[in-house]
Design a protein around this motif. Structure first.
Motif, short mmCIF file in Angstrom:
data_model
loop_
_atom_site.label_atom_id
_atom_site.label_comp_id
_atom_site.label_asym_id
_atom_site.label_seq_id
_atom_site.Cartn_x
_atom_site.Cartn_y
_atom_site.Cartn_z
N ARG A 166 59.60 35.64 21.74
CA ARG A 166 58.27 36.22 21.87
C ARG A 166 57.41 35.88 20.66
NH1 ARG A 166 61.32 40.82 23.18
NH2 ARG A 166 60.50 41.98 21.38
N ARG A 167 58.01 35.91 19.49
CA ARG A 167 57.27 35.51 18.29
C ARG A 167 56.78 34.07 18.41
NH1 ARG A 167 61.39 37.52 13.50
NH2 ARG A 167 61.21 39.79 13.82
N ALA A 168 57.67 33.19 18.88
CA ALA A 168 57.31 31.77 18.99
C ALA A 168 56.16 31.58 19.97
CB ALA A 168 58.54 30.96 19.42
N ALA A 169 56.18 32.35 21.09
CA ALA A 169 55.11 32.21 22.07
C ALA A 169 53.75 32.60 21.48
CB ALA A 169 55.42 33.08 23.30
N ILE A 170 53.72 33.71 20.75
CA ILE A 170 52.46 34.12 20.12
C ILE A 170 52.04 33.12 19.06
CG2 ILE A 170 51.29 35.99 18.93
CD1 ILE A 170 52.10 36.61 21.78
N HIS A 171 53.02 32.56 18.34
CA HIS A 171 52.69 31.58 17.30
C HIS A 171 52.10 30.31 17.90
CE1 HIS A 171 52.74 29.89 13.35
NE2 HIS A 171 53.51 28.89 13.72
N VAL A 172 52.51 29.95 19.12
CA VAL A 172 51.92 28.80 19.80
C VAL A 172 50.42 29.02 20.00
CG1 VAL A 172 51.88 27.49 21.95
CG2 VAL A 172 54.05 28.10 20.91
N ILE A 173 50.04 30.24 20.37
CA ILE A 173 48.61 30.53 20.56
C ILE A 173 47.87 30.40 19.23
CG2 ILE A 173 46.97 32.28 21.35
CD1 ILE A 173 49.13 33.41 23.13
N VAL A 174 48.50 30.87 18.15
CA VAL A 174 47.87 30.73 16.82
C VAL A 174 47.65 29.26 16.50
CG1 VAL A 174 48.13 31.21 14.37
CG2 VAL A 174 48.91 32.90 16.03
N LEU A 175 48.69 28.44 16.70
CA LEU A 175 48.55 27.01 16.41
C LEU A 175 47.52 26.36 17.31
CD1 LEU A 175 52.30 25.98 15.97
CD2 LEU A 175 50.62 26.35 14.19
N LEU A 176 47.48 26.79 18.58
CA LEU A 176 46.53 26.22 19.53
C LEU A 176 45.09 26.50 19.10
CD1 LEU A 176 46.43 24.69 22.20
CD2 LEU A 176 46.47 26.87 23.39
N LEU A 177 44.81 27.75 18.76
CA LEU A 177 43.45 28.11 18.34
C LEU A 177 43.09 27.46 17.01
CD1 LEU A 177 43.46 31.90 19.32
CD2 LEU A 177 42.35 30.03 20.54
N ARG A 178 44.07 27.41 16.12
CA ARG A 178 43.81 26.83 14.80
C ARG A 178 43.59 25.32 14.89
NH1 ARG A 178 48.08 28.88 10.77
NH2 ARG A 178 47.02 30.82 11.31
N GLY A 179 44.32 24.65 15.79
CA GLY A 179 44.16 23.21 15.92
C GLY A 179 42.89 22.82 16.63
N LEU A 180 42.53 23.58 17.70
CA LEU A 180 41.32 23.26 18.45
C LEU A 180 40.06 23.69 17.73
CD1 LEU A 180 42.50 24.21 22.03
CD2 LEU A 180 42.21 21.93 21.11
N SER A 181 40.13 24.81 16.98
CA SER A 181 38.99 25.33 16.24
C SER A 181 37.79 25.51 17.17
CB SER A 181 38.68 24.40 15.06
OG SER A 181 37.67 24.94 14.24
N GLN A 182 36.65 24.91 16.84
CA GLN A 182 35.44 25.11 17.62
C GLN A 182 35.52 24.46 19.01
OE1 GLN A 182 33.16 27.25 16.64
NE2 GLN A 182 34.55 27.53 14.91
#
Length: 1002
Positions: A924-940
């Protein structure tokens, strides 16, 4: 002056409106005649005329306007009870008196309005409606009017009557203040002291109302306090200066006017009383720094605390040690191996030093010692016992991110630079583990990462029989890391000469290893010793061999870390040469002369020849240092078998003895030969590398010598040490080779070494192959399939050094041939447990993550197989594999950008399902961390790429924050929400850009 809290007569019972009083105050503030004239006398006349005009206008209002009747009655009522004269031939005092009466009217009216205010009950149907405003509340414009009138009262009623040195003179504040100072008539009644008393008393009366008091004290507390001090403590003989007297006084003298003696005594007494109260120092500093801003205030607080600490340590060292230093360093003393840990704290897992205690201790030590920068004896002596713990803490912080790492490093660098050189070397010996007498961390204690990201000290868990191998591995690796971190620390101490001195110390210890008589370590016949004596003797042997290996490891690390500038003076160079000559003489005594020893000896003697040849401007004191080499050079000239070295040693002795007056051709040739070697190498790094290789070879030769001296090999130096093939033991040399420079024999030898049973040899071979692949060596790349097979087979190895080297090799090979190697890796990663172990699949997952990072934008070409493999891995029954797949999916998604669009729904559905339903917390931690990486990588770009699923992701994150029991997963979700919040803010309110548009007209 009596309080005007009661009404007299029926007319006075009626409450006057606030607007009327404020209108009266505005009337008094109305501007009068023109003040544009530059003549000073004109400004005086304009001010007096304005004050008279405004007073007359106010009286006309009271007499002629019936709407002002209530205010007039209230003013007359307060004036009747006032104890000061309201009228004077001095217009400034008449104006001040009327202003004070109106302020008292304002206060009385506000009190009456608040007393008669009875707000209704709030309506439960409209709870969002704001409560009714109290009628005594002042609007912003009304508050400004009151502030202006208070400024007039203080300027006309207090400041002109302050003695020189009490407060800032009025004439030096503003231009208007200078005019006021000149128009005040001190000879008219009432006298100056009565006026000052009246103004202060009336303002304090007005300040009894909360809102009015805040307006008064926020801007005029200093002037009111100065007036009160003068009224209460000024000697009666003192008198004010008249304006004429003041005008005759020099301006510079007025500006530098010293406070009167009675005021200095009073301020000192009051300040002492405040300082002695609880939190008194803090209150005084806050008062002094009021309005300075948070950053400046915090910096000055630290400065005060540090200065107090240093001053007390300098003047009262015993008190400082007991009441300041011991409490500050208590957390570190608590875990020393010299401290006695109570039985109640010896339970495994017990927290001996909390995260907050340790963090505060390190920060306080940094502020006192490093920022204070006073190498006082009491400070140095107090910190010396805990340096071992500080160094181990520094080593622990190097394992991960820690905000106290830089603090620990600065503390260690500061103390090592300030200590006497002998004490500094002794401390470094303790850091390296060469001196067990130096206090260090208790054997029961260990550092651990705390819940808030800091570090705490706990009691170790008991080691079971099954964990002994792991504990031994951890001990060996920690000792190796400690030596590495010591090398990093010493690389920052080269300018002060400490690194050079410690290098020479280690070199002398290396000589001691070579000269140690192994015959003394031989045991006596077993029949003459008891079992206890045999065990003690064997323990001493093992400890001795550990010390020798540690010295060799230190020499290797220092040779790698230090630069050519390690020696900062001629004394260190001479000590280095002396240590080299001693080692050469010791080798001769043991009949162990070798090629390496000859080369090292030639190099050191060539260095002396360079110094004597004019490379360094020598002084008489330098020759006194060089004369320390004379006995050693004589010994070499008499005993060394090489005639060339013998002759050079004799010539060097002559040159040193004659202070360079006579130098033979051999000395000049040796100096030139040494310089030519250095120039031919072309780079600064290469002499360092060759020096490292020489010292490494010296270390190996000493090991071989010690193994060959005795009939039986000593413990810890067995002859089964791994033999590293040529081309593997020198990876740095291989790295510097040009493409195409390796031979087929070298390649075959390294390939064979990749299957060597000795772990260091195998790992070194894998690293060498990786270097060749990175350099695109043609001969190595021709055997890509065989190399891939070797790397994949070594992934199965259990040793960390081996399989990490294999992971690096596969990643580099995939970067060269991704289309050939990537499918095989994906198939192996997607296989079942029966085909490959979970550990192997995890290692392949690490390889895939490195490949994704290395490919960068080119990863889009392999999007489909990568995403499908990772999504299938999320459904794997093994929780660790699911977490690995999610981690790889996050790395991939943040690099795909707009190419993620076609599978964004599939990825989102997967993440939502895992985050809500998976039973294992790490998944579950890894799944939430994927969203963090996704938002951080895509940014605007997230608002475009994730436009269809952004709402679903937001709901998922809110669900996790509310219902997820795991704190780490909640933290990841909170971080993702913060990223999303920043993205939406920039989307809705984009930053404004300053652009200039140029339009070309037709």
């Amino acid at each position: 002056m009596a309080a005007s809290g009661q009404a007299v007569g029926n007319a006075a019972q009626e409450i006057c409106g606030l607007d009327r009083i404020l209108e009266a105050l505005k009337l008094l503030l109305s501007p009068g005649g023109s003040g544009s004239s530059s003549l000073q006398v004109t400004k005086h006349d304009v001010l007096l005329a304005t004050l008279k005009s405004n007073l007359s206008a106010l009286e006309d209002k009271f007499l002629k306007d019936p709407q002002w009747k209530k205010l007039k009655l209230l003013r007359d009522q307060i004036a009747d009870k006032a104890e000061w004269p309201q009228n004077s031939i001095d217009v400034t005092w008449s104006f001040t008196s009327q202003t004070l009466l109106l302020l008292l009217c304002l206060k009385e009216t506000m009190i009456r309005l608040a007393a008669n205010f009875n707000p209704g009950k709030p309506n439960p149907r409209t709870p969002e409606v704001a409560p009714a405003l109290s009628p005594d509340a002042l609007s912003i414009s009304q508050q400004k009017t009151v502030q202006f009138i208070l400024q007039f009262v203080v300027t006309l009623g207090i400041c002109p009557y302050l003695m020189p040195g009490v407060g800032v003179p009025l004439r030096y504040r503003t231009e208007f203040g200078a005019v006021v100072q000149d128009v005040v008539c001190l000879d008219a009644a009432p006298d100056a002291t009565r006026r000052l008393y009246t103004s202060c008393r009336a303002l304090l009366n007005v300040a009894e109302h909360t809102s009015l008091g805040s307006l008064i004290f926020c801007h005029h507390f200093g002037d009111i306090a100065a007036g009160l001090c003068q009224l209460g403590f000024c000697p009666t003989k003192s008198k004010l200066l008249t304006p004429a007297e003041e005008s005759c006084t020099d301006v510079k003298t007025q500006l530098r006017c010293r406070a009167p003696a009675w005021l200095r005594r009073l301020c000192g007494q009051l300040l002492s009383e405040r300082l002695m109260r609880p939190n008194g120092v803090q209150a005084v500093v806050r008062g002094i720094l009021e309005g300075a801003g948070d950053k400046l205030t915090a910096r000055q607080f630290q400065r005060v605390a540090t200065t107090t600490f240093i001053t007390l340590s300098r003047e009262r060292p015993q008190l400082a040690a007991k009441y300041l230093l011991q409490p500050v360093l208590a957390p570190l003393h608590r875990c020393l191996n010299t401290a006695e840990i109570p039985e109640s704290y010896r339970v495994p897992g017990t927290i001996l030093v909390t995260e907050e205690e340790l963090c505060r201790c390190i920060e306080d030590v940094f502020k006192v010692y490093v920022i204070g920068n006073e190498p006082l004896t009491v400070l140095m002596d107090s910190l010396l016992p805990v340096l071992g713990v500080l160094f181990l803490l520094y080593c622990f912080t190097k394992q991960s991110v820690s905000h106290i790492r830089s603090l620990c490093q600065e503390i260690l660098l500061w103390i090592l630079g300030k200590l006497e050189r002998k004490k500094a070397i002794a401390s470094l010996k303790g850091f390296a583990g060469l001196d067990k007498a130096v206090p260090s961390l208790h054997s029961l204690c260990q550092f651990r990462v705390a819940t808030q990201g800091g570090i705490m000290i706990t009691i170790k868990e008991a080691i079971s029989d099954e964990d002994e191998d792991e504990a031994l591995y951890q001990k060996v690796s920690s000792e190796q890391d400690r030596v590495e971190h010591l090398g990093d620390l010493l690389s920052l101490c080269q300018e002060c000469g400490l690194a050079g001195d410690f290098f020479i110390f280690c070199l002398k210890e290396l000589t001691h290893v070579a000269t140690e008589n192994e015959a003394e370590l031989k045991t006596k016949p077993f029949s003459s010793k008891s079992l206890l004596e045999l065990e003690q003797h064997q323990t001493l042997l093992v400890e001795g061999q550990e010390q020798k290996l540690l010295v060799l490891q230190l020499m290797v690390v220092l040779c790698e870390r230090m630069s050519e500038q390690i020696f900062t003076n001629i004394t260190q160079v001479v000590d280095f040469v002396a240590a080299t000559l001693q080692r050469a003489c010791a080798s001769l005594a043991h009949q162990a002369e070798s090629t390496v020893e000859s080369q090292t000896l030639s190099m050191s003697m060539g260095l002396v020849a360079v110094i004597l040849g004019g490379a360094v401007q020598l002084k008489s004191s330098d020759f006194a240092v060089l004369k320390q080499l004379l006995p050693l050079l004589e010994k070499v000239s008499n005993t060394y078998p090489d005639p060339v070295i013998q002759e050079l040693a004799v010539d060097l002795r002559i040159t040193i003895s004659t202070h360079g007056a006579f130098a033979t051709e051999a000395v000049s040739m040796a100096a030139q030969s040494t310089l030519n070697k250095k120039d031919s190498e072309g780079k600064i790094e290469e002499p360092q590398q060759s020096s490292h290789e020489r010292h490494t070879d010296v270390a190996h030769s000493h090991l071989e010598q010690q193994q060959s001296h005795g009939t039986a090999p000593q413990p810890g130096l067995q002859s089964d040490a791994p033999v590293t093939p040529q081309g593997v033991n020198e990876p740095s040399t291989t790295t510097n080779q040009k493409s195409g420079s390796i031979t087929t024999e070298q390649l075959q030898e390294v390939l064979l070494s990749a299957y060597d049973p000795q772990i260091p040899t195998r790992a070194a071979a894998l690293r060498t192959l990786s270097c060749w692949i990175e350099q695109r060596e043609a001969k190595a790349l021709e055997m890509q399939e065989k190399l891939l097979k070797i790397f994949l087979e070594n992934l199965e190895h259990e040793d960390t050094f081996v399989y990490l080297s294999a992971i690096q090799g596969v990643a580099l090979l995939s970067d060269v041939y991704p289309e050939k190697i990537l499918p095989d890796l994906l198939a192996q990663y997607d296989s079942s447990k029966d085909e490959h172990t979970p550990e192997t699949r995890m290692k392949v997952g690490e390889v895939l993550m490195r490949i994704v990072r290395a490919l960068g934008d080119m990863v889009s070409k392999y999007r489909e197989p990568l995403i499908h493999t990772f999504l299938r891995g999320v459904r794997d029954p093994d929780g660790a594999h699911r977490a690995s797949s999610l981690a790889n999916l996050g790395e991939l998604c943040q690099r795909l950008d707009f190419l993620l669009g076609s599978v964004v729904h599939e990825v989102t559905a997967c993440l939502i399902a895992v985050a809500k339903t998976d039973s294992e917390v790490q998944v579950r931690r890894a799944a939430i961390h994927v969203i963090v990486l996704l938002l951080r990588g895509l940014s605007q770009k997230a608002t475009e790429v994730l436009s269809d699923v952004l709402k679903d992701l937001y709901h998922l994150l809110k669900h996790v924050v509310r219902l997820e029991p795991d704190d780490v997963a909640k933290l990841h979700a909170q971080l993702a929400l913060e990223e999303l919040d920043d993205i939406m803010k920039n989307f809705l309110f984009p930053p404004r850009k300053l652009e200039k548009k140029i339009v070309v007209l037709p």
